[in-house]
Scaffold this active site. Structure first.
Site, PDB file in Angstrom:
ATOM      1  N   GLU A 198      22.570  -5.089 -42.984  1.00 18.51           N
ATOM      2  CA  GLU A 198      20.919  -5.171 -42.734  1.00 18.51           C
ATOM      3  C   GLU A 198      20.673  -4.685 -41.449  1.00 18.51           C
ATOM      4  O   GLU A 198      21.453  -4.402 -40.696  1.00 18.51           O
ATOM      5  CB  GLU A 198      20.752  -6.484 -42.738  1.00 18.51           C
ATOM      6  CG  GLU A 198      21.033  -7.534 -44.117  1.00 18.51           C
ATOM      7  CD  GLU A 198      20.314  -8.880 -44.351  1.00 18.51           C
ATOM      8  OE1 GLU A 198      19.398  -8.802 -43.627  1.00 18.51           O
ATOM      9  OE2 GLU A 198      20.966  -9.494 -45.098  1.00 18.51           O
ATOM     10  N   GLU A 244      28.672  -5.720 -54.544  1.00 21.27           N
ATOM     11  CA  GLU A 244      27.999  -4.642 -55.193  1.00 21.27           C
ATOM     12  C   GLU A 244      29.112  -3.600 -55.612  1.00 21.27           C
ATOM     13  O   GLU A 244      29.214  -3.242 -56.779  1.00 21.27           O
ATOM     14  CB  GLU A 244      26.820  -3.868 -54.564  1.00 21.27           C
ATOM     15  CG  GLU A 244      25.638  -4.871 -54.477  1.00 21.27           C
ATOM     16  CD  GLU A 244      24.639  -4.188 -53.377  1.00 21.27           C
ATOM     17  OE1 GLU A 244      24.796  -4.612 -52.252  1.00 21.27           O
ATOM     18  OE2 GLU A 244      23.739  -3.419 -53.788  1.00 21.27           O
ATOM     19  N   GLU A 289      26.996  -8.247 -45.683  1.00 22.94           N
ATOM     20  CA  GLU A 289      25.670  -7.459 -45.947  1.00 22.94           C
ATOM     21  C   GLU A 289      25.192  -6.700 -44.764  1.00 22.94           C
ATOM     22  O   GLU A 289      24.917  -7.209 -43.792  1.00 22.94           O
ATOM     23  CB  GLU A 289      24.635  -8.729 -46.482  1.00 22.94           C
ATOM     24  CG  GLU A 289      25.089  -9.183 -47.675  1.00 22.94           C
ATOM     25  CD  GLU A 289      23.924 -10.162 -48.289  1.00 22.94           C
ATOM     26  OE1 GLU A 289      23.896 -10.217 -49.474  1.00 22.94           O
ATOM     27  OE2 GLU A 289      23.094 -10.809 -47.739  1.00 22.94           O
ATOM     28  N   ASP A 300      15.264 -13.937 -43.355  1.00 21.04           N
ATOM     29  CA  ASP A 300      15.844 -13.009 -43.993  1.00 21.04           C
ATOM     30  C   ASP A 300      15.337 -12.440 -45.217  1.00 21.04           C
ATOM     31  O   ASP A 300      14.889 -13.569 -46.025  1.00 21.04           O
ATOM     32  CB  ASP A 300      17.262 -13.475 -44.222  1.00 21.04           C
ATOM     33  CG  ASP A 300      18.325 -12.245 -44.477  1.00 21.04           C
ATOM     34  OD1 ASP A 300      17.931 -11.121 -43.926  1.00 21.04           O
ATOM     35  OD2 ASP A 300      19.447 -12.282 -45.136  1.00 21.04           O
ATOM     36  N   THR A 314      25.793 -15.087 -38.605  1.00 21.14           N
ATOM     37  CA  THR A 314      25.278 -14.039 -38.845  1.00 21.14           C
ATOM     38  C   THR A 314      25.343 -12.929 -37.665  1.00 21.14           C
ATOM     39  O   THR A 314      25.079 -13.728 -36.475  1.00 21.14           O
ATOM     40  CB  THR A 314      23.752 -14.290 -39.019  1.00 21.14           C
ATOM     41  OG1 THR A 314      23.396 -14.998 -40.188  1.00 21.14           O
ATOM     42  CG2 THR A 314      22.815 -12.859 -39.312  1.00 21.14           C
ATOM     43  N   LYS A 345      25.455 -18.852 -46.242  1.00 19.97           N
ATOM     44  CA  LYS A 345      24.933 -17.832 -45.271  1.00 19.97           C
ATOM     45  C   LYS A 345      24.915 -18.539 -43.811  1.00 19.97           C
ATOM     46  O   LYS A 345      25.055 -17.924 -43.022  1.00 19.97           O
ATOM     47  CB  LYS A 345      23.368 -17.556 -45.633  1.00 19.97           C
ATOM     48  CG  LYS A 345      23.267 -16.913 -47.212  1.00 19.97           C
ATOM     49  CD  LYS A 345      23.680 -15.305 -47.087  1.00 19.97           C
ATOM     50  CE  LYS A 345      23.113 -14.564 -48.460  1.00 19.97           C
ATOM     51  NZ  LYS A 345      23.078 -13.201 -48.361  1.00 19.97           N
ATOM     52  N   ARG A 395      21.679 -10.998 -63.768  1.00 24.24           N
ATOM     53  CA  ARG A 395      20.839 -11.304 -65.141  1.00 24.24           C
ATOM     54  C   ARG A 395      21.033 -10.251 -66.111  1.00 24.24           C
ATOM     55  O   ARG A 395      20.386 -10.472 -67.177  1.00 24.24           O
ATOM     56  CB  ARG A 395      19.406 -11.561 -64.840  1.00 24.24           C
ATOM     57  CG  ARG A 395      19.207 -12.622 -63.865  1.00 24.24           C
ATOM     58  CD  ARG A 395      17.526 -12.845 -63.399  1.00 24.24           C
ATOM     59  NE  ARG A 395      17.432 -11.506 -62.596  1.00 24.24           N
ATOM     60  CZ  ARG A 395      17.634 -11.715 -61.173  1.00 24.24           C
ATOM     61  NH1 ARG A 395      17.896 -12.763 -60.433  1.00 24.24           N
ATOM     62  NH2 ARG A 395      17.069 -10.616 -60.511  1.00 24.24           N
ATOM     63  N   THR A 426      19.846  -6.915 -47.478  1.00 22.60           N
ATOM     64  CA  THR A 426      20.906  -5.782 -47.589  1.00 22.60           C
ATOM     65  C   THR A 426      20.296  -4.595 -47.844  1.00 22.60           C
ATOM     66  O   THR A 426      19.635  -4.235 -48.959  1.00 22.60           O
ATOM     67  CB  THR A 426      22.061  -6.232 -48.720  1.00 22.60           C
ATOM     68  OG1 THR A 426      22.429  -7.594 -48.428  1.00 22.60           O
ATOM     69  CG2 THR A 426      23.066  -5.509 -48.606  1.00 22.60           C
ATOM     70  N   ARG A 457      30.120 -15.624 -51.482  1.00 22.50           N
ATOM     71  CA  ARG A 457      29.622 -15.718 -52.888  1.00 22.50           C
ATOM     72  C   ARG A 457      29.882 -16.763 -53.607  1.00 22.50           C
ATOM     73  O   ARG A 457      29.098 -17.113 -54.524  1.00 22.50           O
ATOM     74  CB  ARG A 457      30.030 -14.342 -53.547  1.00 22.50           C
ATOM     75  CG  ARG A 457      29.690 -13.013 -52.756  1.00 22.50           C
ATOM     76  CD  ARG A 457      28.315 -12.815 -52.691  1.00 22.50           C
ATOM     77  NE  ARG A 457      28.082 -11.552 -51.619  1.00 22.50           N
ATOM     78  CZ  ARG A 457      26.957 -11.219 -51.275  1.00 22.50           C
ATOM     79  NH1 ARG A 457      25.653 -12.048 -51.286  1.00 22.50           N
ATOM     80  NH2 ARG A 457      26.593 -10.205 -50.640  1.00 22.50           N
ATOM     81  N   HIS A 500      19.412  -2.797 -53.436  1.00 21.33           N
ATOM     82  CA  HIS A 500      20.668  -3.942 -53.291  1.00 21.33           C
ATOM     83  C   HIS A 500      19.778  -4.865 -54.379  1.00 21.33           C
ATOM     84  O   HIS A 500      20.599  -5.684 -55.158  1.00 21.33           O
ATOM     85  CB  HIS A 500      20.468  -4.570 -52.164  1.00 21.33           C
ATOM     86  CG  HIS A 500      20.932  -6.014 -51.887  1.00 21.33           C
ATOM     87  ND1 HIS A 500      22.423  -6.240 -52.139  1.00 21.33           N
ATOM     88  CD2 HIS A 500      20.607  -7.236 -51.581  1.00 21.33           C
ATOM     89  CE1 HIS A 500      22.859  -7.407 -51.934  1.00 21.33           C
ATOM     90  NE2 HIS A 500      21.456  -8.159 -51.716  1.00 21.33           N
ATOM     91  N   ASP A 540      24.780 -10.304 -42.329  1.00 16.12           N
ATOM     92  CA  ASP A 540      24.425 -11.231 -42.956  1.00 16.12           C
ATOM     93  C   ASP A 540      25.780 -11.719 -43.808  1.00 16.12           C
ATOM     94  O   ASP A 540      25.689 -11.789 -45.051  1.00 16.12           O
ATOM     95  CB  ASP A 540      23.368 -11.216 -43.972  1.00 16.12           C
ATOM     96  CG  ASP A 540      22.959 -12.585 -44.607  1.00 16.12           C
ATOM     97  OD1 ASP A 540      22.959 -13.663 -43.800  1.00 16.12           O
ATOM     98  OD2 ASP A 540      22.112 -12.411 -45.678  1.00 16.12           O
ATOM     99  N   TYR A 574      14.579  -9.366 -48.233  1.00 17.52           N
ATOM    100  CA  TYR A 574      15.447  -9.196 -49.546  1.00 17.52           C
ATOM    101  C   TYR A 574      14.820  -7.797 -49.967  1.00 17.52           C
ATOM    102  O   TYR A 574      14.433  -7.729 -51.120  1.00 17.52           O
ATOM    103  CB  TYR A 574      15.394 -10.422 -50.497  1.00 17.52           C
ATOM    104  CG  TYR A 574      16.288 -10.132 -51.670  1.00 17.52           C
ATOM    105  CD1 TYR A 574      17.710 -10.076 -51.729  1.00 17.52           C
ATOM    106  CD2 TYR A 574      15.763 -10.108 -53.008  1.00 17.52           C
ATOM    107  CE1 TYR A 574      18.401  -9.723 -52.822  1.00 17.52           C
ATOM    108  CE2 TYR A 574      16.485 -10.103 -54.111  1.00 17.52           C
ATOM    109  CZ  TYR A 574      18.004 -10.024 -54.120  1.00 17.52           C
ATOM    110  OH  TYR A 574      18.771  -9.855 -55.057  1.00 17.52           O
ATOM    111  N   GLN A 616      27.574 -19.625 -52.564  1.00 21.04           N
ATOM    112  CA  GLN A 616      26.418 -18.943 -52.993  1.00 21.04           C
ATOM    113  C   GLN A 616      26.044 -19.306 -54.410  1.00 21.04           C
ATOM    114  O   GLN A 616      24.948 -19.706 -54.933  1.00 21.04           O
ATOM    115  CB  GLN A 616      26.205 -17.745 -52.675  1.00 21.04           C
ATOM    116  CG  GLN A 616      24.629 -17.226 -53.034  1.00 21.04           C
ATOM    117  CD  GLN A 616      24.464 -15.647 -52.317  1.00 21.04           C
ATOM    118  OE1 GLN A 616      25.397 -15.216 -51.597  1.00 21.04           O
ATOM    119  NE2 GLN A 616      23.281 -15.092 -52.699  1.00 21.04           N
TER     120      GLN A 616
END
Lengths: 434, 434
Positions: A214, A378, A212, A138, A271, A267, A154, A364, A251, A145, A247, A140, A254
């Site tokens: 994808e 999100e 997610e 997978d 899937t 994850k 962050r 995503t 959370r 996203h 996916d 990113y 995670q």
């Protein structure tokens, strides 16, 4: 691209026009235990295993693959290589076209006269996982996203890690839990922190279950260990076709587990992929430039068409247990920073070998506005903002919620190239521990 | 455990005593294209495909599996389940013992009289990858390795991430590049930063190529998606056997790529495993308590035997291109924080499904002293200190270096239970890019 009409009747907005001809693995209500290769046209499947052995003046190139079409996965077919699988799709288009005459006129006439025998309504088939997947990776590379997640995790100004624009960031996923659209997804249990600032985890059911949005891409051509696949060869030969992919993500699991080695149990519980695989050939007319990161790319990632992405309109609908539906996401695959050929070139640059049927996920896909975000993480600012979905309050998914992805390219005048649906329902976890 | 002597002659320090009986996949110099299941005893292999169909009074339980033994991998055999594979190993021990009489006396007599026909010297066989590996997961439960790496990367006092003691930290690896001992490993190319503080990567050959000393464990029993495997069942039925594993690592590629989703191209260019798979039954007499993290474990990870690890003496030898050898690491698998049953229980707690032949890696095994570190990254303080290996200066591996792992349990008096070697030579990368 000339408009081409088929003698098979379908609505102009059908995802499976003559311009598409996706491949999949079906069983039928008559023979539920037999899987074989099929294509979709309109609302029908054409079983290539039975067609290829029929007396309908079948072109020799299709006859020659009859044992390949009788396989329960697309692996053997895709392993024939792009030039062969492209040829088969082109011949099938010739057989299914309504144009007055062509190279395969006798096969066309025979198929058309037998259409009620060979066209199987979608209501009489079951789609199965299209490939036996050896390895699943997978990526990113949905830039917005990554920006959204970086900002939520962050803070502003530190959205992207230093490597992000230079390479398709990716990680190895779990192949064994890739399932076909329609398969139920049991809410996972895992180690989670139940309060902000807690340092002792508990084992509990996931409370922050997410989707997610994808794209997935199946690999056609295998490379030997130690032999990189350049971006040009990746584009021309490396890839078979594309599916929608969900996916599913836990959370809370995670957050606790992912530093330092990445997502794991968050994850690997499931899937989902759509069943009809849309070929690279069908998508090629819709290639557009990917997002441009503001940086020079290293040579091995550069290309023209090789760095372009198909412009697929994507949406996400949620159906609650009450049966009410609401579209929660509208976006497009233009929002990718790298193409699948670039992902394959990067993945193999150090010598990593691929097998036919290996799966690449895009990561995503989100746009820049809330209604275009490809995950609830999100849409709810990391679970901090409640939203209303189909008249019900949600931060994340509830048991019984069904998540439905749809994707389509093109214009009705020329025939749509779509993926159908990728859907899955969240099931109550009935396992007991201890 | 009573000492048991075999009528097959071997040295007291042989890794493959009667107490071991590991399984592997061999071909022979006579039939290089035919792979089949074999066991090792002393310096010989016993081909179970040919033995099971011979006229040597073969016990019916072994006869019944003759088609399974003719497979090119151990998957079908391991899928028989632990009770069956344990029974087969026990019967083979009865056949190979020198004890005066037993249940399988006639089979023993027949085998012994035909020993020059059925025992194939190791010099006449090739070992192949023992399983077809669907998914490979690498854990990180070597506590001292994690401490060493954390100190080198984050500094003293921040060695371990908050989750580290609570769960077996792991990530999904690349199954397609797992190869058997003896396979050459081409030095990978990848994106690296060539100077401290650089922000623009270049594509170049890895300059910091390393080994990682690990154990691998193959899964016997598959679980359905959504069905966790408890630690007790994981111990009793879940696992088939253990191998030595070298998780080759490109440290410069890793440094640049691994934040935030973990190692990727830094690891997926190759992982080596030893060819003889030592069964869980053979290792059970050597179980000792794993390291104790100073924390309570959640219930689903608790166990008695289930949380114990085999006490395997492990060492690493490097042979330079000049042919000089030096042992660089002496350590033991006591240095693990979690057992393989605990890893499997954690991996499946959210419902992740397993297939027979899936591989779990322990993570690098290091002790607390320099001479016990399981990677050059640790031995050279992250590449900052040059060391001397076999009279040559090294921080990381040079082209032509051969890395040889060895591992063994037990005492000569009772018969050793060992793994033989896991070795690989670094090859010059001869691919050209562009």
């Amino acid at each position: 691209m000339a408009p081409r009409k088929s003698w098979v009747q379908y609505e102009p907005d059908s995802h499976f026009s003559l311009a598409n001809i996706p491949f999949g693995i079906i069983s039928t209500t008559d023979q539920p235990d037999t899987r074989s290769v099929a294509i979709a046209i309109g609302d029908y499947a054409l079983n290539l295993a039975t067609y290829s052995t029929s007396s309908l003046n079948v072109p020799s190139a299709i006859q020659a693959l009859s044992s390949t079409f009788a396989q329960p996965t697309l692996n053997a077919f895709a392993a024939q290589g792009r030039s062969k699988t492209s040829e088969i799709r082109r011949i099938l288009q010739e057989i299914l076209t309504d144009e007055p005459s062509n190279e395969h006129a006798s096969a066309k006439a025979a198929a058309r006269s037998a259409k009620s025998d060979i066209l199987i309504p979608f209501s009489s088939i079951t789609l199965h996982i299209p490939f036996s997947i050896g390895d699943y990776t997978d990526f990113y590379v949905g830039l917005h996203h990554a920006m959204n997640c970086g900002r939520l995790m962050r803070g502003p100004g530190q959205e992207l890690q230093p490597n992000y624009l230079h390479l398709p960031v990716g990680y190895h996923g779990r192949a064994s839990s890739v399932v076909v659209s329609g398969t139920g997804i049991s809410r996972p249990r895992g180690q989670i922190l139940t309060a902000p600032g807690a340092s002792e985890p508990v084992l509990d059911l996931c409370r922050k279950l997410d989707f997610e949005l994808e794209l997935g891409c199946f690999v056609a051509k295998a490379n030997e260990m130690g032999t990189p696949v350049g971006v040009k060869r990746a584009f021309e030969e490396g890839l078979f076709g594309v599916v929608l992919m969900n996916d599913w993500s836990a959370r809370d699991i995670q957050t606790w587990e992912m530093v330092p080695l990445g997502p794991f149990n968050a994850k690997n519980f499931g899937t989902s992929v759509s069943g009809w695989v849309v070929t690279m050939d069908a998508l090629e007319p819709f290639l557009v430039p990917a997002l441009q990161g503001d940086r020079p790319l290293l040579d091995y990632l550069q290309g023209d068409k090789e760095s372009m992405v198909p412009d697929i309109k994507l949406d996400v609908t949620i159906e609650t247990p009450a049966g009410t539906r609401q579209k929660v996401t509208n976006t497009t695959s233009r929002n990718l920073l790298f193409s699948f050929p670039q992902m394959l070139a990067h993945h193999t640059v150090g010598g990593c070998p691929f097998n036919t049927g290996d799966l690449l996920g895009s990561g995503t896909i989100s746009g820049t506005e809330r209604g275009s975000f490809g995950s609830l993480f999100e849409q709810t600012d990391g679970g901090k903002s409640m939203i209303t979905i189909a008249e019900e309050p949600r931060t994340f998914l509830a048991d019984g919620d069904t998540v439905i992805f749809s994707g389509v390219c093109g214009e009705e005048e020329y025939g749509m190239v779509g993926f159908g649906e990728c859907k899955g329902t969240i099931l109550e976890n009935k396992t007991r521990m201890g």
